[in-house]
Design a protein around this motif. Structure first.
Motif, PDB file in Angstrom:
ATOM      1  N   GLU A   6     -82.922  75.682  72.621  1.00 50.74           N
ATOM      2  CA  GLU A   6     -83.239  74.765  71.525  1.00 50.74           C
ATOM      3  C   GLU A   6     -82.308  73.552  71.604  1.00 50.74           C
ATOM      4  O   GLU A   6     -81.105  73.696  71.840  1.00 50.74           O
ATOM      5  CB  GLU A   6     -83.076  75.513  70.200  1.00 50.74           C
ATOM      6  CG  GLU A   6     -83.510  74.747  68.978  1.00 50.74           C
ATOM      7  CD  GLU A   6     -82.385  73.905  68.418  1.00 50.74           C
ATOM      8  OE1 GLU A   6     -82.677  72.825  67.881  1.00 50.74           O
ATOM      9  OE2 GLU A   6     -81.223  74.326  68.523  1.00 50.74           O
ATOM     10  N   PRO A   7     -82.817  72.323  71.434  1.00 50.87           N
ATOM     11  CA  PRO A   7     -82.016  71.116  71.683  1.00 50.87           C
ATOM     12  C   PRO A   7     -80.706  71.051  70.925  1.00 50.87           C
ATOM     13  O   PRO A   7     -79.671  70.671  71.491  1.00 50.87           O
ATOM     14  CB  PRO A   7     -82.962  69.982  71.266  1.00 50.87           C
ATOM     15  CG  PRO A   7     -84.334  70.534  71.498  1.00 50.87           C
ATOM     16  CD  PRO A   7     -84.231  71.988  71.149  1.00 50.87           C
ATOM     17  N   GLY A   8     -80.716  71.409  69.642  1.00 51.35           N
ATOM     18  CA  GLY A   8     -79.465  71.353  68.881  1.00 51.35           C
ATOM     19  C   GLY A   8     -78.417  72.295  69.427  1.00 51.35           C
ATOM     20  O   GLY A   8     -77.233  71.938  69.552  1.00 51.35           O
ATOM     21  N   ALA A   9     -78.829  73.516  69.801  1.00 51.51           N
ATOM     22  CA  ALA A   9     -77.896  74.480  70.385  1.00 51.51           C
ATOM     23  C   ALA A   9     -77.394  73.984  71.730  1.00 51.51           C
ATOM     24  O   ALA A   9     -76.217  74.160  72.081  1.00 51.51           O
ATOM     25  CB  ALA A   9     -78.570  75.843  70.524  1.00 51.51           C
ATOM     26  N   ALA A  10     -78.276  73.364  72.526  1.00 48.04           N
ATOM     27  CA  ALA A  10     -77.862  72.837  73.827  1.00 48.04           C
ATOM     28  C   ALA A  10     -76.785  71.774  73.681  1.00 48.04           C
ATOM     29  O   ALA A  10     -75.802  71.749  74.436  1.00 48.04           O
ATOM     30  CB  ALA A  10     -79.076  72.266  74.558  1.00 48.04           C
ATOM     31  N   ALA A  11     -76.948  70.894  72.700  1.00 50.39           N
ATOM     32  CA  ALA A  11     -75.949  69.841  72.483  1.00 50.39           C
ATOM     33  C   ALA A  11     -74.603  70.429  72.104  1.00 50.39           C
ATOM     34  O   ALA A  11     -73.553  69.979  72.583  1.00 50.39           O
ATOM     35  CB  ALA A  11     -76.444  68.888  71.398  1.00 50.39           C
ATOM     36  N   ARG A  12     -74.618  71.461  71.262  1.00 52.57           N
ATOM     37  CA  ARG A  12     -73.352  72.080  70.846  1.00 52.57           C
ATOM     38  C   ARG A  12     -72.691  72.824  72.012  1.00 52.57           C
ATOM     39  O   ARG A  12     -71.465  72.853  72.125  1.00 52.57           O
ATOM     40  CB  ARG A  12     -73.600  73.021  69.667  1.00 52.57           C
ATOM     41  CG  ARG A  12     -73.942  72.283  68.369  1.00 52.57           C
ATOM     42  CD  ARG A  12     -74.006  73.237  67.191  1.00 52.57           C
ATOM     43  NE  ARG A  12     -75.156  74.123  67.270  1.00 52.57           N
ATOM     44  CZ  ARG A  12     -76.359  73.842  66.790  1.00 52.57           C
ATOM     45  NH1 ARG A  12     -76.577  72.671  66.214  1.00 52.57           N
ATOM     46  NH2 ARG A  12     -77.357  74.700  66.872  1.00 52.57           N
ATOM     47  N   MET A  13     -73.483  73.443  72.869  1.00 47.34           N
ATOM     48  CA  MET A  13     -72.916  74.155  74.027  1.00 47.34           C
ATOM     49  C   MET A  13     -72.209  73.193  74.978  1.00 47.34           C
ATOM     50  O   MET A  13     -71.121  73.482  75.491  1.00 47.34           O
ATOM     51  CB  MET A  13     -74.034  74.885  74.781  1.00 47.34           C
ATOM     52  CG  MET A  13     -74.625  76.069  74.045  1.00 47.34           C
ATOM     53  SD  MET A  13     -76.002  76.782  75.001  1.00 47.34           S
ATOM     54  CE  MET A  13     -76.606  78.011  73.842  1.00 47.34           C
ATOM     55  N   VAL A  14     -72.826  72.055  75.221  1.00 45.04           N
ATOM     56  CA  VAL A  14     -72.284  71.101  76.190  1.00 45.04           C
ATOM     57  C   VAL A  14     -71.069  70.369  75.625  1.00 45.04           C
ATOM     58  O   VAL A  14     -70.225  69.886  76.385  1.00 45.04           O
ATOM     59  CB  VAL A  14     -73.387  70.104  76.600  1.00 45.04           C
ATOM     60  CG1 VAL A  14     -72.846  69.012  77.515  1.00 45.04           C
ATOM     61  CG2 VAL A  14     -74.516  70.842  77.313  1.00 45.04           C
ATOM     62  N   ARG A  15     -70.967  70.302  74.310  1.00 40.60           N
ATOM     63  CA  ARG A  15     -69.913  69.499  73.681  1.00 40.60           C
ATOM     64  C   ARG A  15     -68.508  69.921  74.136  1.00 40.60           C
ATOM     65  O   ARG A  15     -67.681  69.064  74.500  1.00 40.60           O
ATOM     66  CB  ARG A  15     -70.017  69.618  72.153  1.00 40.60           C
ATOM     67  CG  ARG A  15     -68.902  68.944  71.359  1.00 40.60           C
ATOM     68  CD  ARG A  15     -68.865  67.454  71.602  1.00 40.60           C
ATOM     69  NE  ARG A  15     -67.892  66.816  70.756  1.00 40.60           N
ATOM     70  CZ  ARG A  15     -66.590  66.768  70.971  1.00 40.60           C
ATOM     71  NH1 ARG A  15     -66.081  67.381  72.037  1.00 40.60           N
ATOM     72  NH2 ARG A  15     -65.790  66.133  70.140  1.00 40.60           N
ATOM     73  N   ALA A  16     -68.199  71.220  74.134  1.00 40.58           N
ATOM     74  CA  ALA A  16     -66.870  71.685  74.543  1.00 40.58           C
ATOM     75  C   ALA A  16     -66.618  71.394  76.014  1.00 40.58           C
ATOM     76  O   ALA A  16     -65.500  71.051  76.410  1.00 40.58           O
ATOM     77  CB  ALA A  16     -66.711  73.180  74.263  1.00 40.58           C
ATOM     78  N   LEU A  17     -67.662  71.514  76.835  1.00 41.70           N
ATOM     79  CA  LEU A  17     -67.523  71.232  78.263  1.00 41.70           C
ATOM     80  C   LEU A  17     -67.213  69.753  78.487  1.00 41.70           C
ATOM     81  O   LEU A  17     -66.360  69.395  79.311  1.00 41.70           O
ATOM     82  CB  LEU A  17     -68.814  71.628  78.978  1.00 41.70           C
ATOM     83  CG  LEU A  17     -68.752  71.789  80.493  1.00 41.70           C
ATOM     84  CD1 LEU A  17     -67.818  72.918  80.874  1.00 41.70           C
ATOM     85  CD2 LEU A  17     -70.152  72.048  81.041  1.00 41.70           C
ATOM     86  N   ALA A  18     -67.898  68.881  77.750  1.00 38.88           N
ATOM     87  CA  ALA A  18     -67.648  67.447  77.884  1.00 38.88           C
ATOM     88  C   ALA A  18     -66.239  67.084  77.432  1.00 38.88           C
ATOM     89  O   ALA A  18     -65.578  66.230  78.048  1.00 38.88           O
ATOM     90  CB  ALA A  18     -68.684  66.668  77.069  1.00 38.88           C
ATOM     91  N   ASP A  19     -65.763  67.748  76.390  1.00 41.07           N
ATOM     92  CA  ASP A  19     -64.402  67.485  75.932  1.00 41.07           C
ATOM     93  C   ASP A  19     -63.377  67.914  76.976  1.00 41.07           C
ATOM     94  O   ASP A  19     -62.362  67.232  77.182  1.00 41.07           O
ATOM     95  CB  ASP A  19     -64.148  68.218  74.611  1.00 41.07           C
ATOM     96  CG  ASP A  19     -62.786  67.899  74.024  1.00 41.07           C
ATOM     97  OD1 ASP A  19     -62.589  66.756  73.576  1.00 41.07           O
ATOM     98  OD2 ASP A  19     -61.920  68.785  74.023  1.00 41.07           O
ATOM     99  N   ALA A  20     -63.637  69.033  77.651  1.00 42.76           N
ATOM    100  CA  ALA A  20     -62.723  69.483  78.704  1.00 42.76           C
ATOM    101  C   ALA A  20     -62.663  68.477  79.846  1.00 42.76           C
ATOM    102  O   ALA A  20     -61.579  68.162  80.369  1.00 42.76           O
ATOM    103  CB  ALA A  20     -63.172  70.854  79.226  1.00 42.76           C
ATOM    104  N   VAL A  21     -63.816  67.955  80.250  1.00 42.75           N
ATOM    105  CA  VAL A  21     -63.851  66.960  81.322  1.00 42.75           C
ATOM    106  C   VAL A  21     -63.114  65.697  80.896  1.00 42.75           C
ATOM    107  O   VAL A  21     -62.360  65.104  81.677  1.00 42.75           O
ATOM    108  CB  VAL A  21     -65.306  66.643  81.708  1.00 42.75           C
ATOM    109  CG1 VAL A  21     -65.359  65.490  82.711  1.00 42.75           C
ATOM    110  CG2 VAL A  21     -65.980  67.869  82.287  1.00 42.75           C
ATOM    111  N   GLU A  22     -63.320  65.285  79.643  1.00 43.47           N
ATOM    112  CA  GLU A  22     -62.646  64.088  79.142  1.00 43.47           C
ATOM    113  C   GLU A  22     -61.129  64.231  79.216  1.00 43.47           C
ATOM    114  O   GLU A  22     -60.424  63.336  79.707  1.00 43.47           O
ATOM    115  CB  GLU A  22     -63.099  63.829  77.694  1.00 43.47           C
ATOM    116  CG  GLU A  22     -62.318  62.749  76.946  1.00 43.47           C
ATOM    117  CD  GLU A  22     -62.613  61.347  77.459  1.00 43.47           C
ATOM    118  OE1 GLU A  22     -61.951  60.406  76.999  1.00 43.47           O
ATOM    119  OE2 GLU A  22     -63.492  61.192  78.337  1.00 43.47           O
TER     120      GLU A  22
END
Length: 514
Positions: free
Chosen positions: A128-144
């Motif tokens: 589901e799109p909302g869940a997908a966005a929340r899953m990726v959020r922590a990964l993007a923060d780690a890369v940042e």
């Protein structure tokens, strides 16, 4: 070919790393670097670890050089700490933990990540799109954060990622490719989002089990929304613009990705709130906005008519009663009917409040229910085996001298993990209004959570209350009684003793709602 032959000896039960690590199960294979991804058992520390095994022929100078570059990058990542990246524990190479007979050029050892494989997650259907966005959020923060220190994480392969019990994606098998760049990490975030939304991988070198993302005749990547119409335009555009270069590109920094994900999740939360306020029909509609006519439900109309009738009858009765009161108050005729109201004295059915010597009466004391004892109490730790599981039973023995204690940590929560706690199991769902926590724990913060399943993820539990523990005993009164079969006392902050952090609970008492 010799290296490939030796890689065939990598089977469950085999040992590598000079006999220290016993292979348990393979979780992936990154063919670009001949990297085999395994779960293994550390025989010395008796814990599970994640191994990235670089297979190759030691006589191949170029392969050995590339492996050394990967190991150097992994060693640098050992200094990086983030919940979105498994901690690198050790890096082994030939002559330093690896013998020449093993057919390996290097091993990256990392903490084992509990949870679900990313590939398995999307095997049945997209997320589901909302869940997908929340899953990726922590990964993007780690890369940042990694990029701020100049580190390349190397998460551009779906089998290197796992979904943690708290619903966040994590790089479980560190070991970036020798030629990987910061841009590759950014494109990987878009590819992961694309995979969650469509079930397809949009970068080269993906596993054979995952379908490849389609491209238009002009070579452009097909947007996720074209494959899954329910995907919002914002997320579809974010995925494509992050992955693609040239005309379709435009997002090249993780800061921009994080900002767009935050904006999307904030907007989604507001939409969900509007739908909840809208009532039952809004919950039944999966769209953000709808133009369909109201459902003609005869059963619902009958319920509505009955409810309106009850309200009207009740209102008429109240008005009639008030009219009789007014008549009896103003009428001088002693033979008049109706109740007698004495405005100077309380009703005979109402007891006067006891005076405490002040002008205001004391507040009414709430009634309390009876204690209910759970069948069992165990340690609740979604990210591991738990702290002191053998001592959990002591919180039900009523003896202050026995207690359950957490492990001793060198960093305060949530640096190493979000928390730890105890889960009480009842024989049937109970309604709890208060939890008594006994034990000296200055500075400890706890939440009372409720679950419907025996081993729930943290995201599947409901927060019912919380408090800062103080004194030998703390009564945590819930704002609203909470009902469930599993009640969790979740510690989010430990007591501090210098540079060490731990907490203990001597006894727990659960009070049922009256």
């Amino acid at each position: 070919m010799a290296a490939r032959a030796r890689s065939g000896s990598l089977a469950p039960g085999a040992v590598v790393g000079d006999g220290r690590y016993r292979l348990l199960a393979q979780f992936g294979f990154d063919e670009r670097a001949d990297a085999h991804l395994w779960r293994a058992r550390d025989g010395q520390l008796r814990r599970d670890v994640a191994l990235t095994l670089l297979v190759g022929d030691p006589a191949d100078a170029e392969a050995a050089r590339l492996a050394r570059r990967t190991l150097e990058r992994a060693a640098h990542a050992a200094k990086f700490s983030h919940s979105g990246v498994a901690r690198v524990l050790d890096v082994l190479n030939l002559g330093n933990g690896i013998s020449s007979s093993e057919g390996l050029l290097g091993i990256v050892v990392a903490d084992w990540t509990k949870g679900t494989d990313l590939v398995d997650l999307v095997a049945d259907k997209p997320i589901e799109p909302g869940a997908a966005a929340r899953m990726v959020r922590a990964l993007a923060d780690a890369v940042e954060q990694a990029h701020h220190t100049g580190l390349v994480l190397g998460l551009d392969h779906p089998q290197r990622l796992r979904l943690t019990p708290d619903g966040s994606l994590r790089l479980a098998f560190p070991g970036p490719l020798p030629e990987a760049t910061l841009r590759d990490d950014v494109k990987a975030i878009g590819a992961v989002l694309y995979l969650l939304l469509t079930g397809r991988w949009a970068l080269p070198g993906g596993p054979p089990a995952v379908p490849t993302a389609p491209h238009a005749p002009d070579g452009r990547l097909v947007p996720p929304r074209s494959l899954q119409p329910r995907v919002p335009v914002e997320l579809s555009s974010l995925a494509v613009r992050t992955i693609s270069d040239g005309d379709q590109g435009g997002i090249r920094t993780t800061a921009a990705i994080v900002r767009m994900l935050d904006d999307f999740t904030d907007a989604e939360e507001r939409t969900q709130l509007i739908r909840q306020v809208g009532g039952e029909e809004a919950e039944e509609d999966d769209g953000i906005w709808t133009t369909k006519k109201p459902v003609k439900d005869a059963k619902r109309r009958r319920k509505l008519a009955l409810g309106v009738t009850v309200l009207v009858v009740g209102a008429v009765g109240i008005l009639a009663w008030l009219g009789m009161l007014m008549i009896s108050f103003f009428q001088d005729n002693p033979s008049a009917t109706g109740p007698t109201v004495n405005v100077a004295a309380p009703s005979s059915t109402t007891q006067p409040p006891a005076s405490d010597g002040n002008s205001n009466p004391p507040p009414a004391q709430p009634s309390t229910g009876q204690p209910v004892k759970p069948e069992t109490v165990g340690v609740y730790n979604p990210e591991g085996n738990g702290d002191g599981p053998a001592r959990a039973k002591y919180v039900l023995d009523g003896k202050p001298e026995t207690a359950w204690r957490t492990d001793e940590y060198k960093k305060q929560f949530p640096a190493l993990k979000p928390g730890v706690g105890l889960i009480a199991t009842f024989d049937k769902p109970v309604k709890i209004s208060q939890v008594k926590v006994k034990g000296e724990n200055p500075g400890t913060k706890v939440e009372i959570r409720v679950a419907d399943e025996k081993n729930p993820k943290l995201t599947e539990t409901r927060v019912a209350g919380g408090a800062d523990l103080s004194g030998p005993s703390t009564d945590i009164t819930l704002q609203q009684p909470a009902e469930g079969r599993y009640i969790i006392v979740w510690i989010t902050q430990l007591s501090a003793d210098g540079d060490k952090f731990s907490s203990q609970i001597a006894d727990l008492e659960f009070i049922a709602a009256p």
